[in-house]
Scaffold this motif. Structure first.
Motif, PDB file in Angstrom:
ATOM      1  N   SER A  61       0.855  -1.184   0.000  1.00 47.85           N
ATOM      2  CA  SER A  61       0.000   0.000   0.000  1.00 47.85           C
ATOM      3  C   SER A  61       0.888   1.230   0.000  1.00 47.85           C
ATOM      4  N   ARG A  62       0.370   2.322  -0.546  1.00 46.24           N
ATOM      5  CA  ARG A  62       1.120   3.573  -0.464  1.00 46.24           C
ATOM      6  C   ARG A  62       1.168   4.032   0.984  1.00 46.24           C
ATOM      7  N   GLY A  63       2.219   4.774   1.318  1.00 49.33           N
ATOM      8  CA  GLY A  63       2.451   5.186   2.687  1.00 49.33           C
ATOM      9  C   GLY A  63       1.459   6.229   3.184  1.00 49.33           C
ATOM     10  N   HIS A  64       1.482   6.426   4.481  1.00 46.90           N
ATOM     11  CA  HIS A  64       0.639   7.421   5.158  1.00 46.90           C
ATOM     12  C   HIS A  64       1.546   8.409   5.868  1.00 46.90           C
ATOM     13  N   ILE A  65       1.171   9.687   5.864  1.00 51.37           N
ATOM     14  CA  ILE A  65       1.929  10.728   6.547  1.00 51.37           C
ATOM     15  C   ILE A  65       1.126  11.204   7.746  1.00 51.37           C
ATOM     16  N   ASP A  66       1.709  11.101   8.920  1.00 48.96           N
ATOM     17  CA  ASP A  66       1.040  11.528  10.145  1.00 48.96           C
ATOM     18  C   ASP A  66       1.013  13.052  10.179  1.00 48.96           C
ATOM     19  N   CYS A  67      -0.171  13.630  10.017  1.00 45.02           N
ATOM     20  CA  CYS A  67      -0.296  15.081   9.897  1.00 45.02           C
ATOM     21  C   CYS A  67      -1.712  15.480  10.299  1.00 45.02           C
ATOM     22  N   ASP A  68      -1.887  16.737  10.709  1.00 48.63           N
ATOM     23  CA  ASP A  68      -3.217  17.196  11.102  1.00 48.63           C
ATOM     24  C   ASP A  68      -4.096  17.553   9.909  1.00 48.63           C
ATOM     25  N   VAL A  69      -3.539  17.482   8.701  1.00 45.46           N
ATOM     26  CA  VAL A  69      -4.330  17.590   7.471  1.00 45.46           C
ATOM     27  C   VAL A  69      -3.924  16.422   6.575  1.00 45.46           C
ATOM     28  N   ASP A  70      -4.758  16.111   5.591  1.00 47.49           N
ATOM     29  CA  ASP A  70      -4.478  14.979   4.713  1.00 47.49           C
ATOM     30  C   ASP A  70      -3.464  15.389   3.647  1.00 47.49           C
ATOM     31  N   VAL A  71      -2.236  14.908   3.795  1.00 47.28           N
ATOM     32  CA  VAL A  71      -1.195  15.179   2.802  1.00 47.28           C
ATOM     33  C   VAL A  71      -0.623  13.873   2.262  1.00 47.28           C
ATOM     34  N   ASP A  72      -1.406  12.797   2.334  1.00 50.11           N
ATOM     35  CA  ASP A  72      -0.905  11.483   1.929  1.00 50.11           C
ATOM     36  C   ASP A  72      -0.504  11.420   0.458  1.00 50.11           C
ATOM     37  N   ALA A  73      -0.988  12.346  -0.354  1.00 44.57           N
ATOM     38  CA  ALA A  73      -0.599  12.349  -1.765  1.00 44.57           C
ATOM     39  C   ALA A  73       0.902  12.571  -1.932  1.00 44.57           C
ATOM     40  N   LEU A  74       1.558  13.093  -0.892  1.00 43.18           N
ATOM     41  CA  LEU A  74       3.004  13.313  -0.970  1.00 43.18           C
ATOM     42  C   LEU A  74       3.808  12.057  -0.661  1.00 43.18           C
ATOM     43  N   ALA A  75       3.163  11.015  -0.166  1.00 45.17           N
ATOM     44  CA  ALA A  75       3.879   9.785   0.210  1.00 45.17           C
ATOM     45  C   ALA A  75       4.143   8.960  -1.047  1.00 45.17           C
ATOM     46  N   TYR A  76       5.332   9.092  -1.617  1.00 48.95           N
ATOM     47  CA  TYR A  76       5.664   8.329  -2.821  1.00 48.95           C
ATOM     48  C   TYR A  76       6.099   6.904  -2.487  1.00 48.95           C
ATOM     49  N   TRP A  77       6.304   6.615  -1.227  1.00 46.75           N
ATOM     50  CA  TRP A  77       6.816   5.311  -0.800  1.00 46.75           C
ATOM     51  C   TRP A  77       5.670   4.346  -0.481  1.00 46.75           C
ATOM     52  N   ASN A  78       6.005   3.072  -0.417  1.00 46.60           N
ATOM     53  CA  ASN A  78       5.044   2.048  -0.010  1.00 46.60           C
ATOM     54  C   ASN A  78       5.232   1.718   1.463  1.00 46.60           C
ATOM     55  N   ASP A  79       4.133   1.608   2.176  1.00 48.48           N
ATOM     56  CA  ASP A  79       4.156   1.194   3.578  1.00 48.48           C
ATOM     57  C   ASP A  79       2.777   0.628   3.915  1.00 48.48           C
TER      58      ASP A  79
END
Length: 532
Positions: A77-95
């Motif tokens: 799955s594409r990675g998730h970024i822990d943030c107070d807004v949704d910025v997961d589109a920046l996660a180019y890595w898989n996690d």
């Protein structure tokens, strides 16, 4: 489509050509043609049972492959970024990574095996003495060595890093300040410990004289580069050089991982040809099982003749393309900046895109675009010819930008009036414009350049500074996002279209990056050079 029966409707010449290809590819995997075809059939069946990813985030635009060609992505799955807004589109890595990658065991591990009582073996290294992206490039090589050899990586002591001294209160930095090195998934790939922990754990094996032990422990907690200091970094490194095995490797070398060669066997002719093409005039260094005899391998990567200011995919070659692509994914999926950096960058990207969309500039399927970007290096870069005026920047790139398009400029130029000639034609934005919005004052001030790379990487088109590894990394990240290399340009006319050909010069030079590092790396074969 069995080996004997052939493909439906194929003539004899086509059948012979297909069998020849199978035999050659099978040789790469130490399989007969029949065994390799069976291997392919099994992989196709696995992929057929998986969800089609053609429209999923795993596709990665131009860098990706079809679902049937990427069995390594099953379970990813594409990675998730822990943030107070949704910025997961920046996660180019898989996690997480795919099932196969999570379970892969390196063929080059010899000695200490997790879960056994065998003594732990280590790799230590010295950070490069250049700017941050030179340090990063050298570090990526070190992590691959540690992961592939199954060794615990000893991080250098916290120390002043060149051009990363913006924090006036705390000038010492380590890699864990910038990368998430202690996640469970990462620790399954590479165990990482501090230099202080290493000395505490292995003091007897390091044979540090009793009268020097406390001084060395103090250096391990934090060191500096002043010779007269009691915590001079090189005084610690000098001891590691004496007790460890030091590979004769540097920028004029290439490191080769070949399973036959590692075990003292003869390389195949096909792999010999690969090595010759990859290394060119460089000296080939073959990783062998004898390297594993020493409990410590120490890399002198800050010393003249030993620096590794090389992109990992142009310095390290795994002759099996399945393994080579695995380590390219390893770097993509694990050696990315911390969530706090991506969170702040994501807020800036969103703000610039919202403004850009109001002018009609669209966002692509990977969440990029809405503006274009530049990296204008003005500081201590020694290559004077690339330091051109803002008017030259505009004249050389003006056809790349849409009318009225926002241009985000990543730069070390403090006098923003320098960019007035560009402002006459386009709205211009800088990192400082989003100080409050992104909460930049609450972050480590040394993160600012990293934020700039991320924001610049999401621009529709990008133009950067040739010879700058900062620019090079932006182009690589754009590749990870699935953007074409042909959206990367250089501001100096002579180098403007360098990224628009697959290779430009030998792979070991640092001046720019190559599609080799990201195109087709989710597959199991050497990628086609047709589309990048």
């Amino acid at each position: 489509d069995g080996f004997q029966g052939g493909e439906a409707g194929e003539d004899e010449a086509t059948r012979k050509a297909r069998i020849s290809r199978l035999a050659q590819n099978g040789k790469e995997h130490h399989l007969t043609a029949e065994e390799f075809e069976e291997h392919l059939r099994n992989e196709r069946e696995k992929v057929a049972a998986a969800v089609d990813r053609s429209d999923s985030p795993l596709a990665r635009g131009i860098a990706g492959l079809s679902a049937s060609e990427t069995p390594a992505l099953i379970g990813a799955s594409r990675g998730h970024i822990d943030c107070d807004v949704d910025v997961d589109a920046l996660a180019y890595w898989n996690d997480p990574q795919g099932d196969r990658d999570r379970n892969l065991q390196s063929a080059f591990v010899d000695g200490a095996v997790p879960g056994t009582d065998a003594p732990t073996k280590y790799i230590s290294f010295q950070p490069d003495t250049g700017g941050w992206n030179n340090i990063r490039m050298s570090m990526e090589n070190m992590f691959i060595f540690a992961a592939s050899l199954g060794r615990t990586l000893v991080l250098p002591p916290p120390q002043p890093l060149y051009l990363l001294r913006a924090d006036k209160k705390e000038k010492l930095r380590g890699f864990a300040d910038f990368y998430p090195l202690q996640t469970e998934a990462f620790r399954r790939k590479v165990k990482v410990i501090s230099m202080a922990e290493f000395l505490e754990r292995e003091g007897s094996r390091l044979a540090i004289p009793a009268e020097d032990l406390e001084a060395q422990k103090k250096r391990a907690e934090g060191c500096v580069h002043m010779k007269k200091s009691d915590v001079f970094c090189d005084d610690l490194y000098a001891h590691l050089i004496t007790v460890g095995y030091v590979p004769e490797l540097g920028g004029k070398s290439c490191a080769i991982f070949d399973e036959d060669k590692f075990h003292g066997k003869v390389m195949t002719g096909a792999n010999e040809a690969k090595v010759k093409e990859f290394c060119g005039e460089r000296k080939s260094f073959f990783v062998t099982s004898e390297m594993q005899d020493s409990f410590l391998i120490h890399f002198r990567t800050s010393d003249k003749g030993y620096r590794m200011v090389n992109h990992f995919y142009g310095f390290l070659l795994f002759t099996d393309p399945v393994v080579d692509n695995y380590y390219k994914r390893f770097v993509r999926d694990f050696l990315h900046y911390r969530d706090s950096i991506y969170c702040a960058a994501g807020k800036i990207v969103k703000a610039v895109q919202e403004e850009g969309q109001s002018t009609g500039i669209v966002i692509d399927n990977e969440g990029g675009g809405g503006y274009s970007s530049l990296h204008v290096r003005r500081g201590d870069l020694q290559y004077k010819k690339v330091k051109i005026s803002a008017q030259q920047w505009y004249d050389n790139t003006k056809e790349l930008w849409e009318p009225g398009e926002i241009l985000y400029i990543a730069t070390d130029e403090r006098n923003k009036t320098f960019f007035d000639p560009i402002k006459e034609h386009h709205p211009v934005r800088f990192l400082d414009d989003y100080w409050e919005l992104a909460g930049l004052g609450d972050l480590d001030p040394n993160y600012m350049g990293m934020l700039d790379t991320i924001v610049a990487a999401r621009g529709r088109n990008f133009a950067g500074t040739y010879f700058s590894t900062f620019t090079g990394f932006i182009c690589r990240m754009r590749g990870y996002y699935g953007m074409s290399s042909k959206t990367c340009y250089y501001g100096l006319e002579a180098y403007k279209y360098t990224m628009h050909t697959w290779h430009q010069g030998p792979l070991h030079i640092f001046s720019h990056e190559w599609p080799t590092g990201w195109i087709g790396i989710d597959g199991d074969v050497v990628p086609s050079q047709d589309v990048f």
